[in-house]
Design a protein around this motif. Structure first.
Motif, PDB file in Angstrom:
ATOM      1  N   GLN A  86      42.594  50.441  30.621  1.00 35.49           N
ATOM      2  CA  GLN A  86      44.519  50.034  30.313  1.00 35.49           C
ATOM      3  C   GLN A  86      45.183  50.513  30.686  1.00 35.49           C
ATOM      4  OE1 GLN A  86      44.334  52.866  26.431  1.00 35.49           O
ATOM      5  NE2 GLN A  86      42.568  51.145  25.958  1.00 35.49           N
ATOM      6  N   PHE A  87      45.751  49.602  32.224  1.00 32.25           N
ATOM      7  CA  PHE A  87      46.295  49.547  33.146  1.00 32.25           C
ATOM      8  C   PHE A  87      48.208  48.999  32.643  1.00 32.25           C
ATOM      9  CE2 PHE A  87      43.032  49.747  36.226  1.00 32.25           C
ATOM     10  CZ  PHE A  87      42.800  51.150  36.688  1.00 32.25           C
ATOM     11  N   GLY A  88      48.856  49.939  33.166  1.00 29.33           N
ATOM     12  CA  GLY A  88      49.920  49.542  32.016  1.00 29.33           C
ATOM     13  C   GLY A  88      50.429  47.632  32.607  1.00 29.33           C
ATOM     14  N   LYS A  89      51.717  47.395  32.349  1.00 33.23           N
ATOM     15  CA  LYS A  89      52.332  45.969  33.403  1.00 33.23           C
ATOM     16  C   LYS A  89      52.601  46.511  34.301  1.00 33.23           C
ATOM     17  CE  LYS A  89      53.388  43.535  28.674  1.00 33.23           C
ATOM     18  NZ  LYS A  89      54.471  42.085  28.733  1.00 33.23           N
ATOM     19  N   LYS A  90      53.413  47.529  35.088  1.00 20.87           N
ATOM     20  CA  LYS A  90      53.678  47.737  36.448  1.00 20.87           C
ATOM     21  C   LYS A  90      51.883  47.930  36.838  1.00 20.87           C
ATOM     22  CE  LYS A  90      57.751  49.357  34.919  1.00 20.87           C
ATOM     23  NZ  LYS A  90      58.945  50.832  34.817  1.00 20.87           N
ATOM     24  N   VAL A  91      51.631  48.658  36.131  1.00 23.74           N
ATOM     25  CA  VAL A  91      50.578  48.379  37.339  1.00 23.74           C
ATOM     26  C   VAL A  91      48.957  47.554  37.457  1.00 23.74           C
ATOM     27  CG1 VAL A  91      48.435  50.383  37.877  1.00 23.74           C
ATOM     28  CG2 VAL A  91      50.511  51.683  36.627  1.00 23.74           C
ATOM     29  N   LEU A  92      49.022  46.775  36.601  1.00 17.76           N
ATOM     30  CA  LEU A  92      48.311  45.874  36.433  1.00 17.76           C
ATOM     31  C   LEU A  92      48.314  45.277  37.815  1.00 17.76           C
ATOM     32  CD1 LEU A  92      46.836  44.432  33.097  1.00 17.76           C
ATOM     33  CD2 LEU A  92      47.515  42.891  34.820  1.00 17.76           C
ATOM     34  N   PRO A  93      49.741  44.017  37.678  1.00 15.83           N
ATOM     35  CA  PRO A  93      49.992  43.519  38.863  1.00 15.83           C
ATOM     36  C   PRO A  93      49.810  44.233  40.198  1.00 15.83           C
ATOM     37  CG  PRO A  93      51.594  43.392  37.367  1.00 15.83           C
ATOM     38  CD  PRO A  93      51.004  44.541  36.663  1.00 15.83           C
ATOM     39  N   LEU A  94      50.276  45.440  40.900  1.00 15.25           N
ATOM     40  CA  LEU A  94      49.787  45.905  41.728  1.00 15.25           C
ATOM     41  C   LEU A  94      48.460  45.770  42.140  1.00 15.25           C
ATOM     42  CD1 LEU A  94      52.343  49.026  42.061  1.00 15.25           C
ATOM     43  CD2 LEU A  94      52.522  46.796  43.155  1.00 15.25           C
ATOM     44  N   MET A  95      47.511  46.024  41.037  1.00 16.53           N
ATOM     45  CA  MET A  95      45.914  46.302  40.713  1.00 16.53           C
ATOM     46  C   MET A  95      45.781  45.104  41.565  1.00 16.53           C
ATOM     47  SD  MET A  95      44.906  48.961  40.514  1.00 16.53           S
ATOM     48  CE  MET A  95      43.158  49.515  40.439  1.00 16.53           C
ATOM     49  N   LEU A  96      46.008  43.816  41.246  1.00 13.07           N
ATOM     50  CA  LEU A  96      45.463  42.167  41.229  1.00 13.07           C
ATOM     51  C   LEU A  96      45.709  41.773  42.699  1.00 13.07           C
ATOM     52  CD1 LEU A  96      46.592  40.270  38.251  1.00 13.07           C
ATOM     53  CD2 LEU A  96      44.084  40.692  38.999  1.00 13.07           C
ATOM     54  N   THR A  97      47.181  43.150  43.294  1.00 16.33           N
ATOM     55  CA  THR A  97      48.274  42.553  44.432  1.00 16.33           C
ATOM     56  C   THR A  97      46.657  42.655  45.344  1.00 16.33           C
ATOM     57  OG1 THR A  97      48.954  44.003  44.473  1.00 16.33           O
ATOM     58  CG2 THR A  97      50.173  42.157  44.298  1.00 16.33           C
ATOM     59  N   GLN A  98      45.826  44.570  45.300  1.00 18.34           N
ATOM     60  CA  GLN A  98      45.105  44.287  46.101  1.00 18.34           C
ATOM     61  C   GLN A  98      43.254  43.936  46.267  1.00 18.34           C
ATOM     62  OE1 GLN A  98      45.672  47.140  48.710  1.00 18.34           O
ATOM     63  NE2 GLN A  98      47.881  46.657  47.650  1.00 18.34           N
ATOM     64  N   ILE A  99      43.167  44.169  44.656  1.00 22.05           N
ATOM     65  CA  ILE A  99      41.747  43.414  44.284  1.00 22.05           C
ATOM     66  C   ILE A  99      41.116  42.297  44.499  1.00 22.05           C
ATOM     67  CG2 ILE A  99      41.395  45.775  43.276  1.00 22.05           C
ATOM     68  CD1 ILE A  99      41.082  43.845  40.955  1.00 22.05           C
ATOM     69  N   ILE A 100      42.612  41.283  44.681  1.00 22.03           N
ATOM     70  CA  ILE A 100      41.783  39.924  44.839  1.00 22.03           C
ATOM     71  C   ILE A 100      42.237  39.691  46.076  1.00 22.03           C
ATOM     72  CG2 ILE A 100      42.911  37.285  44.031  1.00 22.03           C
ATOM     73  CD1 ILE A 100      43.661  38.542  41.675  1.00 22.03           C
ATOM     74  N   PRO A 101      40.798  38.508  46.723  1.00 15.86           N
ATOM     75  CA  PRO A 101      40.128  37.987  46.156  1.00 15.86           C
ATOM     76  C   PRO A 101      38.787  39.535  46.102  1.00 15.86           C
ATOM     77  CG  PRO A 101      40.230  37.209  48.109  1.00 15.86           C
ATOM     78  CD  PRO A 101      40.942  37.675  48.096  1.00 15.86           C
ATOM     79  N   PHE A 102      37.854  38.932  44.877  1.00 15.27           N
ATOM     80  CA  PHE A 102      36.528  40.150  45.290  1.00 15.27           C
ATOM     81  C   PHE A 102      35.961  40.333  46.418  1.00 15.27           C
ATOM     82  CE2 PHE A 102      33.474  42.745  43.806  1.00 15.27           C
ATOM     83  CZ  PHE A 102      34.249  43.755  43.595  1.00 15.27           C
ATOM     84  N   GLU A 103      35.668  38.822  46.877  1.00 13.81           N
ATOM     85  CA  GLU A 103      34.915  38.527  46.988  1.00 13.81           C
ATOM     86  C   GLU A 103      34.870  38.938  48.441  1.00 13.81           C
ATOM     87  OE1 GLU A 103      36.589  36.429  45.063  1.00 13.81           O
ATOM     88  OE2 GLU A 103      34.940  36.078  43.787  1.00 13.81           O
ATOM     89  N   GLN A 104      35.963  39.615  48.906  1.00 12.71           N
ATOM     90  CA  GLN A 104      36.610  39.906  50.141  1.00 12.71           C
ATOM     91  C   GLN A 104      35.605  41.344  50.619  1.00 12.71           C
ATOM     92  OE1 GLN A 104      40.642  41.698  51.096  1.00 12.71           O
ATOM     93  NE2 GLN A 104      40.808  41.450  48.455  1.00 12.71           N
ATOM     94  N   TRP A 105      34.831  42.037  50.010  1.00 16.10           N
ATOM     95  CA  TRP A 105      34.076  43.192  49.858  1.00 16.10           C
ATOM     96  C   TRP A 105      32.737  43.015  50.385  1.00 16.10           C
ATOM     97  CZ3 TRP A 105      39.036  43.631  46.724  1.00 16.10           C
ATOM     98  CH2 TRP A 105      39.825  44.394  47.532  1.00 16.10           C
ATOM     99  N   LEU A 106      32.393  41.511  49.403  1.00 12.86           N
ATOM    100  CA  LEU A 106      30.749  41.048  49.162  1.00 12.86           C
ATOM    101  C   LEU A 106      30.640  40.437  50.324  1.00 12.86           C
ATOM    102  CD1 LEU A 106      31.037  40.186  45.999  1.00 12.86           C
ATOM    103  CD2 LEU A 106      30.566  42.875  46.507  1.00 12.86           C
ATOM    104  N   ILE A 107      29.581  40.480  51.572  1.00 11.11           N
ATOM    105  CA  ILE A 107      29.122  39.870  52.246  1.00 11.11           C
ATOM    106  C   ILE A 107      27.257  39.198  51.489  1.00 11.11           C
ATOM    107  CG2 ILE A 107      27.107  40.121  54.406  1.00 11.11           C
ATOM    108  CD1 ILE A 107      28.462  42.917  54.978  1.00 11.11           C
TER     109      ILE A 107
END
Length: 169
Positions: free
Chosen positions: A29-50
């Motif tokens: 339940q991240f709000g409309k302002k937090v959700l896009p900010l979070m997306l900028t940090q976590i996409i692509p998720f594969e960057q943390w996987l080997i």
């Protein structure tokens, strides 16, 4: 201009390539302002996987006991502003947060916004909400208060977010 930019952000967030990320973030339940900010940090998720798996490293602690360290999770939390930098100078040791100050501030406000007046439970619903509520109650029952409580909770919430993303993406 703000309305126009918000509309453009909403259109981008609604794109199909972000749908699985948005579903996970909406569970928190991240709000409309937090959700896009979070997306900028976590996409692509594969960057943390080997090769599709988290980077786990084993190391000995000061007592000689082997401990598992999830380096991928630590890096993920760092991107979300939840990593510590330890500075040593002579006899002094100090801890300071590292990573994104902007994301950490928004996560902090998300936590404060979700807290009810009593401070013992959250307004987040669903399965994720139940886990978050249980953690908040255990912190309150353990006598943890103030910013320490919120910081510990945010570390737990980002670990839970990591797990949810790892299982669903």
């Amino acid at each position: 201009r703000i309305h126009e930019i918000s509309k453009q952000i909403d259109e981008i967030v609604a794109l199909p390539e972000f749908s699985s990320y948005v579903q996970v973030l909406e569970d928190f339940q991240f709000g409309k302002k937090v959700l896009p900010l979070m997306l900028t940090q976590i996409i692509p998720f594969e960057q943390w996987l080997i090769e599709g798996k988290p980077f786990i490293e084993w190391e000995q602690n000061h007592k000689g006991v082997w401990q598992k360290r999830n380096r991928s999770l630590r890096s993920f939390q760092s991107y979300l502003g939840l990593s510590y930098t330890i500075k040593e100078s002579g006899d002094k040791k100090s801890k300071k947060f590292g990573g994104s100050d902007l994301i950490r501030a928004h996560l902090y406000m998300w936590c404060v916004k979700c807290l009810e007046k009593g401070g013992a439970s959250l307004k987040v619903e669903g399965e994720v909400g139940a886990k978050l509520n249980a953690k908040m109650v255990s912190l309150a029952d353990g006598g943890v208060r103030g910013t320490d409580k919120i910081t510990r909770f945010l570390f737990y919430a980002t670990r839970l977010l990591w797990t949810e993303l790892l299982n669903r993406i």
